[in-house]
Motif scaffolding. Structure first.
Motif, PDB file in Angstrom:
ATOM      1  N   TYR A 204      -6.332  -0.159   5.364  1.00 61.51           N
ATOM      2  CA  TYR A 204      -6.005   1.050   5.433  1.00 61.51           C
ATOM      3  C   TYR A 204      -6.954   1.904   4.274  1.00 61.51           C
ATOM      4  O   TYR A 204      -7.324   2.829   4.416  1.00 61.51           O
ATOM      5  N   ARG A 205      -6.987   1.204   2.931  1.00 65.26           N
ATOM      6  CA  ARG A 205      -7.915   1.548   2.285  1.00 65.26           C
ATOM      7  C   ARG A 205      -9.236   1.689   2.347  1.00 65.26           C
ATOM      8  O   ARG A 205      -9.739   2.831   2.100  1.00 65.26           O
TER       9      ARG A 205
ATOM     10  N   THR B 153      -9.361   4.908   4.769  1.00 63.38           N
ATOM     11  CA  THR B 153      -9.385   5.967   3.939  1.00 63.38           C
ATOM     12  C   THR B 153     -10.732   6.310   3.162  1.00 63.38           C
ATOM     13  O   THR B 153     -11.052   7.543   3.187  1.00 63.38           O
ATOM     14  N   PHE B 154     -11.003   5.416   2.514  1.00 64.51           N
ATOM     15  CA  PHE B 154     -12.168   5.609   1.686  1.00 64.51           C
ATOM     16  C   PHE B 154     -13.357   5.936   2.439  1.00 64.51           C
ATOM     17  O   PHE B 154     -13.974   7.042   2.131  1.00 64.51           O
ATOM     18  N   LEU B 155     -13.866   5.448   3.560  1.00 60.83           N
ATOM     19  CA  LEU B 155     -14.796   5.752   4.452  1.00 60.83           C
ATOM     20  C   LEU B 155     -14.567   7.318   4.974  1.00 60.83           C
ATOM     21  O   LEU B 155     -15.713   8.065   5.248  1.00 60.83           O
ATOM     22  N   LEU B 156     -13.260   7.468   5.518  1.00 61.80           N
ATOM     23  CA  LEU B 156     -13.084   8.802   6.095  1.00 61.80           C
ATOM     24  C   LEU B 156     -13.003   9.806   5.142  1.00 61.80           C
ATOM     25  O   LEU B 156     -13.577  11.019   5.353  1.00 61.80           O
ATOM     26  N   GLU B 157     -12.665   9.507   3.944  1.00 59.01           N
ATOM     27  CA  GLU B 157     -12.448  10.664   3.025  1.00 59.01           C
ATOM     28  C   GLU B 157     -13.716  11.013   2.121  1.00 59.01           C
ATOM     29  O   GLU B 157     -13.773  11.875   1.441  1.00 59.01           O
ATOM     30  N   TYR B 158     -14.792   9.970   2.461  1.00 52.36           N
ATOM     31  CA  TYR B 158     -15.824  10.158   1.619  1.00 52.36           C
ATOM     32  C   TYR B 158     -16.837  11.268   2.318  1.00 52.36           C
ATOM     33  O   TYR B 158     -17.485  10.705   3.301  1.00 52.36           O
TER      34      TYR B 158
ATOM     35  N   GLY C 120       0.692  -1.253  -0.143  1.00 53.61           N
ATOM     36  CA  GLY C 120       0.005   0.171  -0.107  1.00 53.61           C
ATOM     37  C   GLY C 120       0.916   1.288  -0.151  1.00 53.61           C
ATOM     38  O   GLY C 120       0.287   2.469   0.095  1.00 53.61           O
ATOM     39  N   ASN C 121       2.127   1.195  -0.037  1.00 59.45           N
ATOM     40  CA  ASN C 121       3.123   2.206  -0.058  1.00 59.45           C
ATOM     41  C   ASN C 121       2.785   3.278   1.239  1.00 59.45           C
ATOM     42  O   ASN C 121       2.723   4.521   1.086  1.00 59.45           O
ATOM     43  N   PHE C 122       2.566   2.622   2.499  1.00 61.61           N
ATOM     44  CA  PHE C 122       2.279   3.861   3.655  1.00 61.61           C
ATOM     45  C   PHE C 122       3.070   3.091   4.834  1.00 61.61           C
ATOM     46  O   PHE C 122       3.453   1.706   4.711  1.00 61.61           O
ATOM     47  N   TRP C 123       3.181   3.888   5.769  1.00 60.90           N
ATOM     48  CA  TRP C 123       3.906   3.446   6.835  1.00 60.90           C
ATOM     49  C   TRP C 123       2.875   3.026   7.947  1.00 60.90           C
ATOM     50  O   TRP C 123       1.958   4.051   8.264  1.00 60.90           O
ATOM     51  N   THR C 124       2.857   2.011   8.999  1.00 61.76           N
ATOM     52  CA  THR C 124       2.178   1.772  10.024  1.00 61.76           C
ATOM     53  C   THR C 124       2.991   1.992  11.173  1.00 61.76           C
ATOM     54  O   THR C 124       3.960   1.426  11.486  1.00 61.76           O
TER      55      THR C 124
ATOM     56  N   TRP D 290      -1.018  -7.404   3.492  1.00 57.76           N
ATOM     57  CA  TRP D 290      -2.029  -7.434   2.550  1.00 57.76           C
ATOM     58  C   TRP D 290      -3.289  -7.034   3.327  1.00 57.76           C
ATOM     59  O   TRP D 290      -4.228  -6.174   2.834  1.00 57.76           O
ATOM     60  N   PHE D 291      -3.756  -7.446   4.508  1.00 62.63           N
ATOM     61  CA  PHE D 291      -4.835  -7.032   5.270  1.00 62.63           C
ATOM     62  C   PHE D 291      -4.752  -5.895   5.552  1.00 62.63           C
ATOM     63  O   PHE D 291      -5.975  -5.015   5.692  1.00 62.63           O
TER      64      PHE D 291
END
Lengths: 655, 330
Positions: free
Chosen positions: A518-519, A522-527, A439-443, A512-513
């Protein structure tokens, strides 16, 4: 009756109980315990066949519970009091359940119970856990007799309903207008959230945090590649000290609202931590989020205007070089630590060390380097084992203990700098994290919690320095996760390499999970309303147009459902042909008698046919003979039947 | 024209039965649908969820609320269609005696080509009768029988029938009502212990001025055959035996068969003690005579003489008795 719930409605009981368990972290302990106690009561009645309490008793108990919730929260509005009351109510309702007619209400309560979980968390794990609960609850709405007789058919039926419901729900989700104003002023503060830092750091407080794998935030960097060792997420700077304990000093100096980033350099999905501060990378200048206002002070410590009690998406951008530190700040951060708690001998020992570190050259950079050298050359150790010890003093750490976690070193270094006359402070935040290449992100997790030091250099700028980088350089280069594994599990070189590259299946699956989660978040928060407007704009639709579209879609789906369920028995071709003939005869007021055979019927038609239609006699005879052949003689294939029928129709229409 | 075409399209095929009345007798209304009580709670629950989603700007709650709104919408269609595809093909209430149980036979037809209709409630209005049909497969019929009871004789309209369903999720209540413009009789009760007023053939033939052939009575106590002579009652010729033997034979019965039950209404009801009791007694005699196959002759209040020598006449007299009033005597 006391056995009804746990014998006939096991799945329903399972759903309610599991939903109650899922709400454990979100409701007060007493509410959860009470809910579970009611369940145990029910179990007791079931096992020993005891009488279950009457509705009067459960009614009184629910009113009492409502009163206690009101007393505890001072309100009944808001998600926490509501969830707490539902947990108790579900327990009570399950306790009094004695008739089949009460099933529906319990199912409805179950829907609320499981849905209220999502008021507290968007996490995909909870959603995945809740899907079977939703399925079982919906299944329980079917007639019990049907479920008992044919559960598989009921499941299949439910599957079809869900398949129809999903596109409709998606359409409504995209186009249903979101109102950004709150409907009513519901209390939003929580009494319970304590994750993350508090506003003070003492020896052992960060090492306690580092035992938790709880996610703090996820960070997506856009414009520049960053390596792990430079990922310092600054939380807040602590300027006030007492021994080795450092506290936040509220100054409100130069506080102003953060500007909206022109270009996003990185994005943070911050988990709720019920505090107001935000973690930011070095040189961050601007930050913004949709739901809350963001402010920063002169030192670019970013804060929300309220507590963060649900996930937030924060967009941030870096800025130019920071302005020089002003005199007030320098004065505040040069304040000598109070050493009165130490004996004269201990004070003298520290003074000797400070003068050794200062040497002849009094430049802050040199002093900082000397302190780091002192840590690296005097067998100071980096360890979690020291545990919590808020009363630890500087002398004991420097001359006796000589081991500690990041906060020990940061605190000691800041004190030594101040004793040397260099303005210094402790900064708390997070360092490193796990990179998810999918996902190219840091946790960033709680175990990445870190503390370091900032001092004012000779050009009057704040400079950060991390004493851990000399005591345990691997902690900074590899991150806390790998470093702790190396230390605790005594890994070989191969294992370390494998750990760093995260190539094993479990790591891959976990990444993967995490990526999907994350996606999803992000989707829910940004919608939000703006996103919706963008979508509508791209479709050339106004808000009213979207509503009309929903209505049209509902109508189309409605028609579609009706068409799918096309009624009427499919008639055979012989019946259709027979109808054609009869309808034709009806126009001459001729009707076939019930006891009349086809040949007699033909003869009667021919006899009673008006003169002007007599010329259609051969056609009619032909049609009758074809129909008789089709109906009474050897069966024809479907195609032949169809052909015969269309021929009869043609003849009849011609006649 | 369009309307006719639509009617034709939506018309259910008739269930062929000897009891099926003309199409215009049956008035089957279109289905109606309203949310059930649970449906109202469920809908309110969705509204609460949407309000919460608004308040907390929670997109996941929005998603859940929208999903269940869709389920609600689909459930409305499914419940409606569950009733819509069902036709009441036959409703039949055979006449029965007062204080005894009668039968109401109702045949439902699922005219859907693909889906089964499930969990249909049949309510007989005014009788408090309910029955549940769990499943009717596509293109098939299902008959349900229910027990009726009436405390007074008379002529009654066929009851209104309500067909309803809450399937699948109990969220909506869909129903359709059927009125059947037909009547059934509740015969008077079969009660009384008095012996029937028997007369001999001779007495009765004098009284009514009739030939003995007309007064031929039969009991089921059959004795045997004997050859036909010119004086024999021609009605007793056994034609089946004639077909086999090509010779005329007549049936002989026990001597009591010569007894004929005769009732003159104006005499019988002259001393009206308990009118209902007398009607009940008469009904019992009529029933017994039919049961034992003895001849029953009735002189009605309008001086019309009826010979109850077949089932239809028995039934017709019982129907008259069902609605018989004292005023009818005058």
């Amino acid at each position: 009756m006391s056995r009804l719930l746990l014998t006939d409605y096991k799945s329903l009981a399972f759903c309610i109980f599991t939903s109650t368990l899922l709400l454990f972290p979100d409701v007060p302990l007493w509410c959860f315990t009470l809910g579970i106690l009611f369940w145990l009561w029910r179990l007791f009645c079931h096992v020993f066949d005891f009488t279950i309490p009457s509705r009067t008793i459960t009614g009184i108990l629910s009113f009492l519970a409502l009163g206690v919730v009101l007393l505890d929260f001072r309100t009944l509005m808001g998600k926490e009091p509501a969830a707490s009351f539902i947990v108790i109510l579900a327990g009570l309702k399950s306790l009094e359940f004695s008739e089949e007619s009460e099933k529906d209400f319990l199912v409805l309560l179950g829907f609320f119970l499981i849905s209220s979980k999502f008021l507290f968390s968007y996490d995909l794990t909870y959603l995945i856990l809740s899907i079977p609960i939703y399925v079982l609850l919906t299944l329980n709405l079917f007639p019990t007799a049907w479920l008992k007789a044919s559960r598989n058919r009921a499941l299949l039926y439910l599957g079809k309903v869900c398949l129809l419901a999903v596109p409709m729900a998606a359409l409504m989700f995209v186009f249903f207008p979101r109102i950004t104003k709150k409907l009513m002023e519901l209390p939003t503060s929580s009494r319970y959230g304590t994750s993350g830092f508090s506003e003070s750091v003492s020896p052992g407080s960060i090492s306690r945090l580092s035992l938790s794998a709880e996610i703090v935030m996820r960070v997506e960097l856009f414009n520049n590649a960053t390596n792990l060792s430079s990922l310092y997420f600054r939380g807040q700077s602590l300027e006030k000290n007492s021994q080795m304990t450092w506290n936040y000093l509220r100054t409100n100096e130069g506080i102003k609202k953060s500007l909206v980033p022109k270009e996003t350099d990185y994005k943070i999905i911050l988990e709720p931590h019920y505090r107001s501060y935000i973690f930011s990378l070095r040189n961050t200048e601007r930050m913004m989020t949709e739901t809350l206002g963001i402010y920063h002070d002169l030192d670019f410590n970013f804060r929300f205007d309220s507590f963060l009690e649900k996930k937030a998406v924060i967009l941030a951008s870096f800025g130019e070089a920071r302005p020089q530190v002003n005199a007030v700040t320098i004065a505040r951060n040069t304040k000598m630590p109070d050493m009165s708690m130490l004996t004269a001998e201990q004070q003298k020992q520290i003074q000797v060390l400070v003068s050794q570190l200062k040497g002849k050259n009094a430049r802050p950079e040199q002093i900082s380097k000397s302190i780091l050298d002192h840590f690296s050359s005097n067998r100071f150790a980096y360890t979690l084992e020291t545990g919590e010890n808020p009363s630890l003093n500087l002398h004991d750490f420097l001359f006796k203990q000589k081991k500690g976690y990041c906060e020990h070193y940061a605190s000691a270094m800041a004190l030594l700098l101040r004793l040397s006359g260099v303005p210094a402070r402790v900064v708390v935040g997070y360092h490193g994290g796990e990179f998810n290449p999918m996902g190219n992100f840091w946790t960033i997790r709680q175990k990445d919690a870190h503390a370091w030091v900032e001092y004012v250099n000779s050009q009057n700028n704040w400079i950060y320095v991390d004493p851990v980088s000399v005591v345990a350089p691997q902690r900074i280069e590899l991150g806390s996760n790998v470093y702790n594994s190396i230390i605790n599990e005594m890994l070989t070189e191969d294992e370390i390499r494998k750990k760093i590259s995260s190539t094993d299946t479990i790591s891959q699956l976990s990444m993967w999970f995490d990526n999907i989660n994350y996606r999803w978040s992000t989707f829910l928060l940004e919608y939000d309303f703006d996103r919706q407007k963008d979508i509508l704009k791209s479709l050339n639709l106004s808000l009213g147009g979207a509503l009309v579209m929903i209505l049209i879609a509902l109508f189309i789906i409605s028609v579609f459902i009706n068409l799918l369920q096309k009624r009427g028995v499919k008639k055979k071709f012989s019946e259709l042909s027979f109808n054609e003939i009869n309808n034709w005869a009806a126009q001459f007021d001729l009707q076939k008698k019930d006891n009349e055979g086809p040949v007699n019927w033909l003869h009667r038609i021919l006899q009673q046919l008006p003169e002007k239609n007599k010329n259609s006699q051969p056609d009619l005879e032909k049609a009758f003979s074809m129909w008789i052949q089709m109906s009474y003689q050897k069966p024809l294939s479907e195609t032949e039947n169809k052909r015969t029928f269309s021929e009869i129709r043609k003849i009849i229409r011609r006649a | 024209m369009v309307k006719n075409w639509l009617k034709k399209f939506f018309k259910a095929p008739r269930f062929l039965s000897k009891y099926t009345p003309d199409r215009n007798i049956k008035k089957q209304k279109r289905p109606y649908i309203i949310p059930s009580r649970f449906g109202v709670y469920f809908g309110s629950g969705i509204l609460v969820l949407i309000a919460l989603a608004y308040t907390y700007a929670n997109q996941l709650i929005y998603l859940i609320a929208f999903f269940y709104s869709s389920v609600l919408f689909i459930a409305m269609h499914l419940t409606n269609n569950n009733i819509k595809s069902i036709e009441i093909s036959e409703l039949f209430v055979p006449n029965f005696f007062q204080d005894e149980t009668g039968i109401l036979k109702i045949t439902l037809h699922n005219n859907h080509s693909k889906y089964s209709a499930r969990f249909l409630n049949i309510d007989i209005i005014g009788y408090g009768l309910t029955s549940v049909v769990t499943e009717i497969p596509p293109n098939s019929f299902q008959t349900t029988e229910m027990i009726l009871q009436k405390r007074s004789r008379g002529k009654y309209h066929y009851p209104k029938v309500t067909l309803s369903s809450k399937f699948p999720f109990n969220l909506f209540y869909s129903w359709k009502r059927l009125t059947w413009d037909q009547e059934f009789f509740v015969y008077p009760a079969r009660e009384g212990h008095a012996d029937p007023p028997y007369s001999s053939e001779d007495e009765l033939s004098k009284k009514l001025d009739l030939t003995s052939a007309r007064l031929d009575s039969q009991s089921d106590n059959f004795l045997g055959h004997k050859e036909y002579t010119a004086y024999e009652n021609y009605k007793r010729i056994d034609w089946k035996v004639y077909a086999r033997k090509n010779k005329l034979y007549v049936k002989t019965f026990e001597t009591e068969s010569s007894k004929i039950c005769y009732i003159d209404f104006s005499e019988y009801f002259r001393n009206v003690g308990d009118f209902e009791k007398r009607i009940n007694q008469l009904t019992k005699w009529i029933f017994d005579s039919q049961k034992w196959n003895t001849l029953f002759v009735v002189k009605l209040s309008n001086d019309e003489v009826t010979f109850l020598d077949d089932r239809k006449k028995f039934e017709s007299l019982l129907e008259k008795l069902s609605v018989f009033r004292i005023q009818d005597l005058t």
